[in-house]
Design an enzyme around this catalytic site. Sequence first.
Site, PDB file in Angstrom:
ATOM      1  N   HIS A  84       0.834  -1.215   0.000  1.00  0.00           N
ATOM      2  CA  HIS A  84       0.000   0.000   0.000  1.00  0.00           C
ATOM      3  C   HIS A  84       0.865   1.259   0.000  1.00  0.00           C
ATOM      4  CE1 HIS A  84       0.232   0.273   4.532  1.00  0.00           C
ATOM      5  NE2 HIS A  84       0.162   1.562   4.257  1.00  0.00           N
ATOM      6  N   ASP A  95      -0.169  -7.409   1.713  1.00  0.00           N
ATOM      7  CA  ASP A  95       0.333  -6.027   1.690  1.00  0.00           C
ATOM      8  C   ASP A  95       1.864  -6.023   1.812  1.00  0.00           C
ATOM      9  OD1 ASP A  95       0.411  -3.297   1.708  1.00  0.00           O
ATOM     10  OD2 ASP A  95      -0.417  -3.056   3.733  1.00  0.00           O
ATOM     11  N   GLY A 111       2.578   6.312   8.766  1.00  0.00           N
ATOM     12  CA  GLY A 111       3.963   6.652   8.471  1.00  0.00           C
ATOM     13  C   GLY A 111       4.930   5.556   8.887  1.00  0.00           C
ATOM     14  N   SER A 133       4.048   2.420   8.281  1.00  0.00           N
ATOM     15  CA  SER A 133       3.746   1.356   7.336  1.00  0.00           C
ATOM     16  C   SER A 133       4.951   0.983   6.498  1.00  0.00           C
ATOM     17  CB  SER A 133       2.634   1.781   6.391  1.00  0.00           C
ATOM     18  OG  SER A 133       1.402   1.606   7.004  1.00  0.00           O
ATOM     19  N   GLY A 134       5.005  -0.290   6.167  1.00  0.00           N
ATOM     20  CA  GLY A 134       6.104  -0.787   5.348  1.00  0.00           C
ATOM     21  C   GLY A 134       7.328  -1.129   6.166  1.00  0.00           C
TER      22      GLY A 134
HETATM   23  N1  ARG Z   1      -1.267   2.124   7.366  1.00  0.00           N
HETATM   24  C1  ARG Z   1      -0.458   3.006   8.133  1.00  0.00           C
HETATM   25  C2  ARG Z   1       0.591   3.667   7.256  1.00  0.00           C
HETATM   26  O1  ARG Z   1       0.371   3.773   6.082  1.00  0.00           O
HETATM   27  C3  ARG Z   1       0.167   2.383   9.332  1.00  0.00           C
HETATM   28  C4  ARG Z   1      -0.662   1.370   9.964  1.00  0.00           C
HETATM   29  C5  ARG Z   1      -0.278   0.975  11.290  1.00  0.00           C
HETATM   30  N2  ARG Z   1      -1.384   1.297  12.128  1.00  0.00           N
HETATM   31  C6  ARG Z   1      -1.532   0.791  13.317  1.00  0.00           C
HETATM   32  N3  ARG Z   1      -2.506   1.196  14.044  1.00  0.00           N
HETATM   33  N4  ARG Z   1      -0.698  -0.100  13.766  1.00  0.00           N
HETATM   34  O2  ARG Z   1       1.567   4.175   7.721  1.00  0.00           O
END
Ligand code: ARG
Length: 307
Positions: free
Chosen positions: A86, A132, A253, A255-256
């Site tokens: 993503h 993902d 932030g 993520s990944g």
């Molecule tokens: N999807 C989010 C990103 O693009 C981070 C997700 C992590 N969220 C969480 N609650 N652990 O950075």
Amino acid sequence: MRQETSMRLGRGVVVAVGLLGCGGAELDSVDAMGSVGQEIVGGVEARPGSHPWIVSLQNNGSHFCGGSLVRIGAREESNIVLTAAHCVADGPPDTVVAGAHQLTRPVAGQVSVRVKRVVSHPNYNSDTTMNDIAVLQLASPIKFNSSLAGGCGQSPQMRPNLTSELASGLAIGPVCLPAAGEQVADNTMATSAGWGLTREGGYDTSDLLMQVGVPTVNAQQLARMYSSQGIHIDSQAMLGAGYAQGGKDSCQGDSGGPLVIKGARGYTLQGVTSFGVGCARPGLPGVYARVSNYIPWIRQQLSLYGS
Ligand code: ARG
């Protein structure tokens, strides 16, 4: 409907999403990687150099996602980064930065490289956030710090003598990959790290690399927790980590970036930060792509694009 998946964050840029929020990254005290103990809104700054594999994905100098360097055979450099699909759904990041700690204060030896190719998992589904995971082929390989030679997942916390060998923020080295199908026991302490938001409704991503210690969550329990949100959890593909009472989590932030667990060889990448509902909310642990589910695919990409 997934609230946090396809957004790209930049410094000062926040996507208006109702459920954006974060309780903040924090380090569990004992078993996770070393930190300097500086509290930043419920979070803890990572000890510089303690996550040698972590990279920042950036566009126009703005951090938006994390990633992890992996080893290609016995090479002491790598042009392959694992991240979340993503994160790169809208195209490749223009730069990958390795060896960083404080993003606004680049240190000598920090490396910025361009991305040559993005390979997202062929079955990545942006509606369900299934699979993902993505591989970035860098335009040129990033050299590992020589004191990390030969291994993977080595951190100064694990090899204390590394502390003196590695200058602050200059550690660059690969994380270990799990074995295919390797299972992670429930309630195993894991560490998630990144430059993501450090508080509920946070505005800017973090300048400093932060980390948080979170236990892995039983798959059935995770599925039950998320079904109340209308979100389907596939336990083969996803791994949950967090506390029932919330308070510690990755966030936008992050993520990944890596969710690592300390093993015999070193820190192993068991998860790629994927999604959540808000951040650090009670009963809604962070969800990570389960790396052990993708080893054959990852190995294939390494042989195709690794150099
Ligand atoms: N999807 C989010 C990103 O693009 C981070 C997700 C992590 N969220 C969480 N609650 N652990 O950075």
